[in-house]
Structure formats: structure tokens, C-alpha cells
Design an enzyme around this catalytic site. Structure first.
Site, PDB file in Angstrom:
ATOM      1  N   ARG A  17       0.810  -1.225   0.000  1.00 33.15           N
ATOM      2  CA  ARG A  17       0.000   0.000   0.000  1.00 33.15           C
ATOM      3  C   ARG A  17       0.845   1.277   0.000  1.00 33.15           C
ATOM      4  O   ARG A  17       0.329   2.363  -0.237  1.00 33.15           O
ATOM      5  CB  ARG A  17      -0.953  -0.020   1.216  1.00 33.15           C
ATOM      6  N   ALA A 364      30.617  40.084   4.151  1.00 33.13           N
ATOM      7  CA  ALA A 364      29.462  39.757   3.314  1.00 33.13           C
ATOM      8  C   ALA A 364      29.912  39.253   1.954  1.00 33.13           C
ATOM      9  O   ALA A 364      30.816  39.815   1.343  1.00 33.13           O
ATOM     10  CB  ALA A 364      28.597  40.994   3.134  1.00 33.13           C
ATOM     11  N   ASN A 370      36.085  25.842  -2.440  1.00 33.43           N
ATOM     12  CA  ASN A 370      36.634  24.583  -1.928  1.00 33.43           C
ATOM     13  C   ASN A 370      36.722  23.494  -2.975  1.00 33.43           C
ATOM     14  O   ASN A 370      37.286  22.442  -2.718  1.00 33.43           O
ATOM     15  CB  ASN A 370      35.801  24.091  -0.734  1.00 33.43           C
TER      16      ASN A 370
HETATM   17  C1  UD1 Z   1      -1.896  -6.213  11.001  1.00 28.97           C
HETATM   18  C2  UD1 Z   1      -2.838  -7.214  11.706  1.00 28.97           C
HETATM   19  C3  UD1 Z   1      -4.087  -6.469  12.131  1.00 28.97           C
HETATM   20  C4  UD1 Z   1      -3.714  -5.316  13.049  1.00 28.97           C
HETATM   21  C5  UD1 Z   1      -2.694  -4.384  12.374  1.00 28.97           C
HETATM   22  C6  UD1 Z   1      -2.152  -3.390  13.358  1.00 28.97           C
HETATM   23  C7  UD1 Z   1      -2.534  -9.427  10.742  1.00 28.97           C
HETATM   24  C8  UD1 Z   1      -3.025 -10.424   9.777  1.00 28.97           C
HETATM   25  N1  UD1 Z   1      -3.177  -8.267  10.780  1.00 28.97           N
HETATM   26  O1  UD1 Z   1      -2.553  -5.745   9.840  1.00 28.97           O
HETATM   27  O2  UD1 Z   1      -4.963  -7.361  12.835  1.00 28.97           O
HETATM   28  O3  UD1 Z   1      -4.897  -4.590  13.384  1.00 28.97           O
HETATM   29  O4  UD1 Z   1      -1.571  -5.158  11.897  1.00 28.97           O
HETATM   30  O5  UD1 Z   1      -1.334  -2.464  12.725  1.00 28.97           O
HETATM   31  O6  UD1 Z   1      -1.601  -9.702  11.461  1.00 28.97           O
HETATM   32  N2  UD1 Z   1       4.829  -8.694   7.856  1.00 28.97           N
HETATM   33  C9  UD1 Z   1       5.817  -9.649   7.715  1.00 28.97           C
HETATM   34  N3  UD1 Z   1       5.607 -10.666   6.832  1.00 28.97           N
HETATM   35  C10 UD1 Z   1       4.454 -10.820   6.119  1.00 28.97           C
HETATM   36  C11 UD1 Z   1       3.447  -9.827   6.286  1.00 28.97           C
HETATM   37  C12 UD1 Z   1       3.655  -8.788   7.163  1.00 28.97           C
HETATM   38  O7  UD1 Z   1       6.864  -9.567   8.330  1.00 28.97           O
HETATM   39  O8  UD1 Z   1       4.356 -11.781   5.357  1.00 28.97           O
HETATM   40  C13 UD1 Z   1       5.082  -7.571   8.766  1.00 28.97           C
HETATM   41  C14 UD1 Z   1       4.991  -6.228   8.059  1.00 28.97           C
HETATM   42  O9  UD1 Z   1       6.258  -5.826   7.597  1.00 28.97           O
HETATM   43  C15 UD1 Z   1       4.435  -5.308   9.133  1.00 28.97           C
HETATM   44  C16 UD1 Z   1       3.691  -6.234  10.068  1.00 28.97           C
HETATM   45  O10 UD1 Z   1       4.088  -7.553   9.757  1.00 28.97           O
HETATM   46  O11 UD1 Z   1       5.466  -4.643   9.837  1.00 28.97           O
HETATM   47  C17 UD1 Z   1       2.185  -6.092   9.901  1.00 28.97           C
HETATM   48  O12 UD1 Z   1       1.865  -6.344   8.549  1.00 28.97           O
HETATM   49  P1  UD1 Z   1       0.851  -5.424   7.764  1.00 28.97           P
HETATM   50  O13 UD1 Z   1       0.771  -5.889   6.375  1.00 28.97           O
HETATM   51  O14 UD1 Z   1       1.173  -4.016   8.007  1.00 28.97           O
HETATM   52  O15 UD1 Z   1      -0.496  -5.828   8.485  1.00 28.97           O
HETATM   53  P2  UD1 Z   1      -1.786  -4.951   8.668  1.00 28.97           P
HETATM   54  O16 UD1 Z   1      -2.625  -5.065   7.483  1.00 28.97           O
HETATM   55  O17 UD1 Z   1      -1.418  -3.609   9.131  1.00 28.97           O
HETATM   56 MG    MG Z   2       0.340  -2.567   9.216  1.00 35.82          MG
END
Ligand code: UD1
Ligand code: MG
Length: 458
Positions: A17, A364, A370
Site C-alpha cells: 500500500r 558579506a 573549496n
Molecule cells: C496487522 C494485523 C491487524 C492489526 C494491524 C495493526 C494481521 C493479519 N493483521 O494488519 O490485525 O490490526 O496489523 O497495525 O496480522 N509482515 C511480515 N511478513 C508478512 C506480512 C507482514 O513480516 O508476510 C510484517 C509487516 O512488515 C508489518 C507487520 O508484519 O510490519 C504487519 O503487517 P501489515 O501488512 O502491516 O499488516 P496490517 O494489514 O497492518
Molecule cells: Mg500494518
């Protein structure tokens, strides 16, 4: 805070996103990557182990999290899959694991307090999720509670029914899970959902189906915001700026118009310093006490001594080291230069790759030249030197203490102490020549204007 827990930060997501070539966790808030904000807050809790889950081929992320431990999630198959990747590192751990998303830059040490307090009250819970109340739950997972107040399951926004979507208690993504339960359950996750991912949040439903208890704690939504898009990034920046300004004012710094001043997470400003409107501090700035920084200054990587006066409209670049009571005026730029105490450069000057001794005055429009188009060279200006206006100091160059540089000079050779250096054409005087020139020009113009009139009569 509990004595024994490990922390796992999830940072391997694609960040789709954000629509960016850069990994999401490297986008910056207050001049610092998101992941470093999270690491700082979690590190302050002093976990027994601290590890970050990152994606493959992310050397820049590895550099940003150093010296923290990390594991690589080969493919971003969801937050549950990310946790499973950490089994090699934490699989034998027996206490709680604190899981935090790497995209929540506003967390502080205190943010986690309600979660650890809940753990004290609920020693038997398998999972405790840090929730938050939001009038509109937006993209967050909804916390569905059972009649007894325990947590029944989490439903991701994309998978919610209309009724579930209306729930105002949502998951911050932060949770505390008993390690053996965690690694057992993430191994059993399916991806039957809207995003086709293995959701960590499904661990709750699984735990409950096995008769384990899951609980919630309530945290501050202002600290738990997740950054998934550019507008959320800008919002997090705004919140962080307010926090940094407030913190600076608390410590004795005055801002005339705080909402117009931008700070970095590492900006340090001494007390009784007054910062005017529209001043921007980039990374690596240290300002002493009683400094005056009126409007429209841009300061990056600079150190400013006590009681200095900077601006208005000054630009300090990396490596500008200013002693006490230095005066830097309007449209003056300083880069990679050490200015001893009492140095004055009040108007329109450039000091780059230079050393300037105590109480020297830079006139001034004077410039250190440099760069020869290939290499950069240094200029050393001694104590008490007076550089007149519009001098070009061609580096490499050394000007001894107490020397004077005449206005308009181009100085290419070293100047010994107490010498006067002139490097400009000698002035010539022609008495009456201006008047004669004006008379000649008027006559020329009159003759030219007369010709078209003669044409018209024919
Ligand atoms: C996630 C939670 C959601 C929560 C929200 C809070 C899940 C499925 N959803 O959603 O319930 O309300 O965070 O901010 O957990 N990441 C990985 N590997 C992956 C996918 C994600 O390491 O395969 C990491 C991302 O880099 C990120 C974190 O996990 O830092 C959360 O992932 P993100 O895709 O941001 O989840 P949200 O849709 O925000
Ligand atoms: Mg998130």
C-alpha cells in the site's frame, strides 16, 4: 515490566500500500526509519532476546536494524508465516514472546505497560493482545470478545461481516504469547481468507479451540498507529512532530510558533534556546544553551555552541561545528567547517571545508572556493582574521592569525600572520570622465531619434 520475555518485530511485509521501491519499514518519520523507532521502544524494555523478521535481499534493512538479530522470511506469506520463520531462533524459548509490527513508529516504552500489567493479572492466558478503541476501526483487525470477556477471535478488516466491522475494539498488532504455544499454533495456520495469507491473528481462534485462554489489554491508539500507506506515514509524522516539540519545550526550549518547526528524533536543543517560526532541523543536530535561531533556518548535521546566533535564513549543513557565541547571519551557508568561538559571518557567505579561528570576521559575500571541479580542498583561517566583503578564498589556502583580506580579493596564495592581502585590480580614476560619457551618449541618442522623423516627411 516482567523479568523474562523475548521480543519479535515483524518487518518482512511487502508494504504494497506504500507503492514504493523502498521496504516500508525504511520509510522515515522524524528523520529515522520506522523500524528504528520500534526497535528503540522495544529495546528499552530490555527483552532477553530481540529479533526482527525481515525479507530476503534486504541489506539496507539489515544495516538499519544493526546490531539487532534477524531472521529472514523467504516469502511474505503473512504475519503468522513471519512468526514461524523465527522458530529457528526462538523455538526453544519458554517464556513470553512480545510481538510488535515494525510499522508502528509511535510506540514508546510506556505503550506496552498495559500489556505487561495484564500479564501480571492473567498469568495463565496463552495470548494477550494489546487492543485499542477506535470510533472507526478502519483497516485494523477487530477483537471479538466472548461473553466472559475473554478474547474469542480476531477478524481482519477485509474478512469482516458488517456487524464485525462495527466493533470499535481493534488489534494494535502487539501481543504477548507464550512461546511454546506460539510456535505450535503458527505451524497450523491456514490461509483461507481474503488476502490468502497466514494471519498471525488466527492464532487466537486456534488457541481457543484448544481450550487455551486469550485476553486483551487496552492501549493508547495515538501510540499504536500502524503505517501502511503514505497518508498514514504523513499522519504519523505529524503526531511525532507534536511529541518532539512538546518534549523540547518541556526541557526548556522556546518555540515562537511550534507548529511550524520540524525536528528529528535525534535533535538535541539546550535550554533557553529560542527557535523562531519555520525552522527545520534535519538529522544529527545538537544545539547548545541560550542559542537564538530566528525564522527560516535549515540545519542538518550541525553542532551549535552556547549563545550562538543563527539566521534568520541561515543554512547549516553536515559537519558545521560552531563554537560559543558564533554569529551566522542571513543567507550564510556553512558545511564541514569548524568555527571557533566568536566567529562572525553575518551576510551572504559560504564556508565549506574550512577551519576558522576565534573571533575571525567573514565579510558579506565572501566564499571559500573549496572545489576545483574534481577535488575538494580546505581553507584554514586563523584567529582574529578579518576577511573583507566579496573575497574569494581559493583552497587549499591558509590565512595566518590576525591577517586582513581586502574586499573583492581573489586569494590564491597563503597569507602570513598579521599581513594584509590584496588580490584585485588597482583602481584607476579619470576626473570628469563620467560627465563627458553622459554627454556623448545623449548626443548619440538624439542623432538616432532624429532620423526616423526625416523619413516620415518624405
Ligand atoms: C496487522 C494485523 C491487524 C492489526 C494491524 C495493526 C494481521 C493479519 N493483521 O494488519 O490485525 O490490526 O496489523 O497495525 O496480522 N509482515 C511480515 N511478513 C508478512 C506480512 C507482514 O513480516 O508476510 C510484517 C509487516 O512488515 C508489518 C507487520 O508484519 O510490519 C504487519 O503487517 P501489515 O501488512 O502491516 O499488516 P496490517 O494489514 O497492518
Ligand atoms: Mg500494518
Amino acid at each position: 515490566m516482567p523479568a523474562s520475555f523475548a521480543a519479535l518485530i515483524l518487518a518482512a511485509g511487502k508494504g504494497t500500500r506504500m507503492r514504493s521501491a523502498r521496504p516500508k519499514v525504511l520509510h522515515e518519520v522524524a528523520g529515522r526509519p520506522l523500524i528504528q523507532h520500534v526497535l528503540g521502544a522495544v529495546g528499552a524494555l530490555k527483552p532477553q532476546h530481540l529479533a526482527v523478521v525481515i525479507g530476503p535481499n534486504q541489506n539496507d534493512v539489515v544495516a538499519a536494524i544493526a546490531p539487532a538479530d534477524f531472521v529472514i522470511q523467504r516469502q511474505p506469506k503473512g504475519t503468522g508465516h513471519a512468526v514461524a520463520a523465527a522458530k529457528s531462533l526462538l523455538g526453544r524459548y519458554t517464556h513470553d514472546i512480545l510481538i510488535v509490527a515494525g510499522d508502528a513508529p509511535l510506540v514508546t516504552r510506556e505503550t506496552f505497560k498495559p500489556l505487561f500489567d495484564a500479564r501480571k493479572r492473567q498469568p495463565n492466558a496463552a495470548v494477550i493482545v494489546l487492543g485499542m478503541r477506535l470510533a472507526d476501526g478502519g483497516p485494523y483487525g477487530r477483537l471479538i470478545l466472548a461473553d466472559d470477556g475473554s478474547l474469542a477471535r480476531i477478524v481482519e478488516a477485509a474478512d469482516c461481516t458488517e456487524e464485525e466491522r462495527a466493533v470499535d475494539f481493534v488489534s494494535s498488532g502487539v501481543m504477548l504469547v507464550k512461546a511454546p504455544v506460539l510456535f505450535d499454533l503458527v505451524g497450523q495456520l491456514a490461509a483461507h481468507n481474503a488476502q490468502g495469507e497466514q494471519y498471525l491473528t488466527d492464532v487466537i481462534g486456534l488457541a481457543r479451540s484448544k481450550g487455551l485462554i486469550c485476553r486483551t489489554a487496552e492501549g493508547d491508539p495515538a501510540e499504536l498507529l500502524g503505517v501502511n500507506s503514505r497518508d498514514e506515514l504523513a499522519y504519523a509524522e505529524a503526531v511525532m512532530q507534536q511529541r518532539l516539540r512538546w518534549r523540547a519545550m518541556e526541557s526548556g526550549v522556546s518555540f515562537t510558533a511550534p507548529e511550524t518547526v520540524f525536528l528529528c528524533a535525534d535533535t538535541k536543543i539546550g535550554r533557553d534556546t529560542v527557535v523562531g517560526p519555520f525552522v527545520v532541523f534535519g538529522p544529527g543536530v545538537k544545539v547548545g544553551e541560550g542559542v537564538s535561531i530566528p525564522a527560516f533556518c535549515h540545519i542538518v548535521g550541525a553542532t551549535i555552541g552556547d549563545h550562538a546566533r543563527i539566521g534568520p535564513f541561515a543554512r547549516l549543513r553536515p559537519g558545521a561545528l560552531l563554537g560559543t557565541e558564533v554569529h551566522i547571519g542571513n543567507f550564510v551557508e556553512v558545511k564541514n567547517s569548524r568555527l571557533a568561538s566568536g566567529v562572525k559571518a553575518n551576510h551572504l557567505a559560504y564556508l565549506g571545508d574550512s577551519t576558522v579561528g576565534e573571533d575571525a570576521n567573514i565579510g558579506a559575500g565572501s566564499i571559500t572556493c573549496n572545489y576545483d571541479g574534481v577535488e575538494k580542498f580546505r581553507t584554514n583561517i586563523g584567529k582574529g582574521v578579518f576577511v573583507g566583503t566579496n573575497a574569494s578564498l581559493v583552497a587549499p589556502l591558509s590565512i595566518g592569525p590576525g591577517a586582513m583580506i581586502a574586499a573583492g580579493s581573489v586569494i590564491t596564495d597563503n597569507v602570513p600572520a598579521d599581513a594584509l592581502a590584496l588580490g584585485r585590480a588597482r583602481q584607476r580614476l579619470k576626473p570628469g570622465a563620467a560627465k563627458a560619457w553622459r554627454a556623448r551618449r545623449k548626443a548619440e541618442i538624439a542623432a538616432r531619434d532624429a532620423k526616423p522623423a526625416a523619413k516620415g516627411r518624405r
